[in-house]
Design a protein around this motif. Sequence first.
Motif, PDB file in Angstrom:
ATOM      1  N   ILE A   1      -9.400   0.816   3.886  1.00 48.16           N
ATOM      2  CA  ILE A   1      -8.706  -0.114   3.194  1.00 48.16           C
ATOM      3  C   ILE A   1      -9.599  -1.222   3.616  1.00 48.16           C
ATOM      4  O   ILE A   1      -9.600  -2.070   2.549  1.00 48.16           O
ATOM      5  CB  ILE A   1      -7.132  -0.317   3.743  1.00 48.16           C
ATOM      6  CG1 ILE A   1      -6.427   1.154   3.362  1.00 48.16           C
ATOM      7  CG2 ILE A   1      -6.505  -1.325   3.146  1.00 48.16           C
ATOM      8  CD1 ILE A   1      -5.065   1.099   3.829  1.00 48.16           C
ATOM      9  N   ASN A   2      -9.996  -1.441   4.611  1.00 51.95           N
ATOM     10  CA  ASN A   2     -10.818  -2.766   5.041  1.00 51.95           C
ATOM     11  C   ASN A   2     -12.054  -2.749   4.122  1.00 51.95           C
ATOM     12  O   ASN A   2     -12.361  -3.959   3.689  1.00 51.95           O
ATOM     13  CB  ASN A   2     -11.264  -2.923   6.345  1.00 51.95           C
ATOM     14  CG  ASN A   2     -10.083  -3.201   7.423  1.00 51.95           C
ATOM     15  OD1 ASN A   2      -9.077  -3.664   6.937  1.00 51.95           O
ATOM     16  ND2 ASN A   2     -10.130  -2.692   8.589  1.00 51.95           N
ATOM     17  N   MET A   3     -12.687  -1.746   3.937  1.00 48.99           N
ATOM     18  CA  MET A   3     -13.957  -1.538   3.176  1.00 48.99           C
ATOM     19  C   MET A   3     -13.401  -2.197   1.530  1.00 48.99           C
ATOM     20  O   MET A   3     -14.360  -2.540   0.841  1.00 48.99           O
ATOM     21  CB  MET A   3     -14.339  -0.122   2.928  1.00 48.99           C
ATOM     22  CG  MET A   3     -15.670   0.089   2.358  1.00 48.99           C
ATOM     23  SD  MET A   3     -16.993  -0.855   3.099  1.00 48.99           S
ATOM     24  CE  MET A   3     -18.220   0.503   2.832  1.00 48.99           C
TER      25      MET A   3
ATOM     26  N   LYS B   1      -7.511   2.445   8.181  1.00 51.66           N
ATOM     27  CA  LYS B   1      -7.806   1.197   8.050  1.00 51.66           C
ATOM     28  C   LYS B   1      -9.217   0.894   7.620  1.00 51.66           C
ATOM     29  O   LYS B   1      -9.202  -0.200   7.087  1.00 51.66           O
ATOM     30  CB  LYS B   1      -7.501   0.736   9.453  1.00 51.66           C
ATOM     31  CG  LYS B   1      -6.166   0.041  10.003  1.00 51.66           C
ATOM     32  CD  LYS B   1      -6.073  -0.444  11.219  1.00 51.66           C
ATOM     33  CE  LYS B   1      -4.571  -1.049  11.340  1.00 51.66           C
ATOM     34  NZ  LYS B   1      -4.012  -0.811  12.580  1.00 51.66           N
ATOM     35  N   ALA B   2     -10.311   1.546   8.275  1.00 51.54           N
ATOM     36  CA  ALA B   2     -11.667   1.353   7.952  1.00 51.54           C
ATOM     37  C   ALA B   2     -11.486   1.649   6.378  1.00 51.54           C
ATOM     38  O   ALA B   2     -12.368   0.509   5.757  1.00 51.54           O
ATOM     39  CB  ALA B   2     -12.367   2.298   8.719  1.00 51.54           C
TER      40      ALA B   2
ATOM     41  N   THR C   1     -11.124  -4.078   0.406  1.00 54.08           N
ATOM     42  CA  THR C   1     -11.009  -5.435   0.291  1.00 54.08           C
ATOM     43  C   THR C   1     -12.472  -6.091   0.867  1.00 54.08           C
ATOM     44  O   THR C   1     -13.058  -7.206  -0.278  1.00 54.08           O
ATOM     45  CB  THR C   1      -9.816  -6.032   1.366  1.00 54.08           C
ATOM     46  OG1 THR C   1      -9.912  -5.091   2.628  1.00 54.08           O
ATOM     47  CG2 THR C   1      -8.575  -5.754   0.547  1.00 54.08           C
ATOM     48  N   ALA C   2     -12.944  -6.006   1.612  1.00 53.07           N
ATOM     49  CA  ALA C   2     -14.261  -6.454   2.126  1.00 53.07           C
ATOM     50  C   ALA C   2     -15.401  -6.400   0.906  1.00 53.07           C
ATOM     51  O   ALA C   2     -16.138  -7.585   0.687  1.00 53.07           O
ATOM     52  CB  ALA C   2     -14.831  -5.946   3.279  1.00 53.07           C
ATOM     53  N   LYS C   3     -15.662  -5.274   0.423  1.00 54.43           N
ATOM     54  CA  LYS C   3     -16.538  -5.190  -0.475  1.00 54.43           C
ATOM     55  C   LYS C   3     -16.205  -5.274  -1.792  1.00 54.43           C
ATOM     56  O   LYS C   3     -17.022  -4.684  -3.005  1.00 54.43           O
ATOM     57  CB  LYS C   3     -17.117  -3.664  -0.344  1.00 54.43           C
ATOM     58  CG  LYS C   3     -18.208  -3.623   0.814  1.00 54.43           C
ATOM     59  CD  LYS C   3     -19.451  -3.182   0.574  1.00 54.43           C
ATOM     60  CE  LYS C   3     -20.114  -3.015   1.617  1.00 54.43           C
ATOM     61  NZ  LYS C   3     -21.537  -2.411   1.442  1.00 54.43           N
ATOM     62  N   ASN C   4     -14.877  -5.647  -2.268  1.00 57.71           N
ATOM     63  CA  ASN C   4     -14.262  -5.615  -3.450  1.00 57.71           C
ATOM     64  C   ASN C   4     -14.540  -4.700  -4.391  1.00 57.71           C
ATOM     65  O   ASN C   4     -14.972  -4.553  -5.397  1.00 57.71           O
ATOM     66  CB  ASN C   4     -15.057  -6.970  -4.052  1.00 57.71           C
ATOM     67  CG  ASN C   4     -14.283  -7.840  -4.848  1.00 57.71           C
ATOM     68  OD1 ASN C   4     -13.028  -7.386  -4.841  1.00 57.71           O
ATOM     69  ND2 ASN C   4     -14.358  -8.674  -5.841  1.00 57.71           N
TER      70      ASN C   4
ATOM     71  N   ASP D   1      -8.758   6.672  10.307  1.00 58.05           N
ATOM     72  CA  ASP D   1      -9.718   6.132   9.480  1.00 58.05           C
ATOM     73  C   ASP D   1      -9.296   5.316   8.517  1.00 58.05           C
ATOM     74  O   ASP D   1      -9.952   4.573   7.724  1.00 58.05           O
ATOM     75  CB  ASP D   1     -10.588   7.437   8.787  1.00 58.05           C
ATOM     76  CG  ASP D   1     -11.500   8.051   9.912  1.00 58.05           C
ATOM     77  OD1 ASP D   1     -11.984   7.567  10.809  1.00 58.05           O
ATOM     78  OD2 ASP D   1     -11.646   9.304   9.635  1.00 58.05           O
TER      79      ASP D   1
ATOM     80  N   ASN E   1      -7.907   0.931  -5.900  1.00 59.65           N
ATOM     81  CA  ASN E   1      -6.929  -0.352  -5.982  1.00 59.65           C
ATOM     82  C   ASN E   1      -6.489  -0.378  -7.277  1.00 59.65           C
ATOM     83  O   ASN E   1      -6.259   0.702  -8.041  1.00 59.65           O
ATOM     84  CB  ASN E   1      -7.910  -1.826  -6.064  1.00 59.65           C
ATOM     85  CG  ASN E   1      -8.919  -1.891  -7.122  1.00 59.65           C
ATOM     86  OD1 ASN E   1      -8.783  -0.827  -7.865  1.00 59.65           O
ATOM     87  ND2 ASN E   1      -9.652  -2.601  -7.193  1.00 59.65           N
TER      88      ASN E   1
ATOM     89  N   SER F   1       0.848  -1.255   0.049  1.00 64.69           N
ATOM     90  CA  SER F   1      -0.239   0.007   0.101  1.00 64.69           C
ATOM     91  C   SER F   1       0.773   1.164   0.177  1.00 64.69           C
ATOM     92  O   SER F   1       1.849   1.266   0.636  1.00 64.69           O
ATOM     93  CB  SER F   1      -0.947   0.080   1.155  1.00 64.69           C
ATOM     94  OG  SER F   1      -1.514  -1.160   1.405  1.00 64.69           O
TER      95      SER F   1
END
Lengths: 233, 109
Positions: free
Chosen positions: A100-102, A97-98, A104-107, A95, A158, A3
């Motif tokens: 980046i997580n979103m 982390k939230a 990957t989580a939601k593609n 914020d 991405n 990243s």
Amino acid sequence: MKSLVIVPAYNEETNIFNVVTRIKSCLDDVDVVVINDGSTDRTYAEAVRAKAEVINLPFNLGIGGAVQTGYLYALHNNYDIAVQIDGDGQHNPEDLKALINMLTAKNADIVIGSRFKDKGTYKSPTMRALGIKYFSALVSYLCGKNFYDTTSGYRVINKKAIKLFSEYYPQDYPEVEVILYGCRNGLKIEEVPVEMSKRQAGKSSITMLKGAYYIIKVTLSLLLIPRRKEAIM
Amino acid sequence: MRSIYLFISITFSLTTLVYIKKRVLDFKLSMLWLTIGISTIIVSLLPNLLDKIAIKLKIAYAPSILFLCGILFSFTLIFSLTLTVSDLKKKLSRLSQEVALLKGEVVNK
């Protein structure tokens, strides 16, 4: 995943050190690149002091050109994720982390840090609030999907989006246009609620006088974005 | 009077040609100027031509054709210049980005 945090900065000597050190303290496995957009003050020295990688543009290209330089850097160095965060300290790196997580989580291909989705105590000046509402309505209509904060410059993207934006990125006032451009090119865009503070120091790049030009220019460029998809290599 | 017009037109066309030969003027853009130079030579050699065209186009005042041509030419030229400037701006921006990235790579090695 590799990243990269891109911090475009123009004359941000008072904020840049804090911004970079805060990002590094929140996430330890990211690289930070400061795009010094032809600053005439000590932005470069301050960014180097914060141990960030610094790319010095030979002259001021404007926010679009600076951010795109960051995306080009990400593309050349094969990063999987690129984060755009303002150099003025308005965006809270906690914020990140939230966001980046979103992604990957939601593609998703793009995740926007939104001041107005769900929560958020950010109050913008009245004229600006009107402009922000207008653009949310226009972009939501044109994309066929609701967007709450189209002017936020806090974004995570991405590889697919990095490639697309390296090819084309609007040069002035890019934030709003990029959302529709992404939509038209089949990118999946999500919003995550974030907190934003007022600028820590310095002046915003958008004054009242520029406001009218901003609205006209962005509206026109939104209406003129081609409907066809551009080829992503 | 006619010879003065002719002299001006020929000088203008020759200057354009000299600049093309020296490669100072881009050939694509200079085509426009050459066309203008040659047209002015023709008009000064055949002054009746303007009147004939005016009658054909039903224009009462023949010299206004010259104004019309002048304005159309100016618009075309300005438009083509705007296209060139936009293209140059885009290229300059990309060039400075690449230079900055390369400079960064060199410094960090």
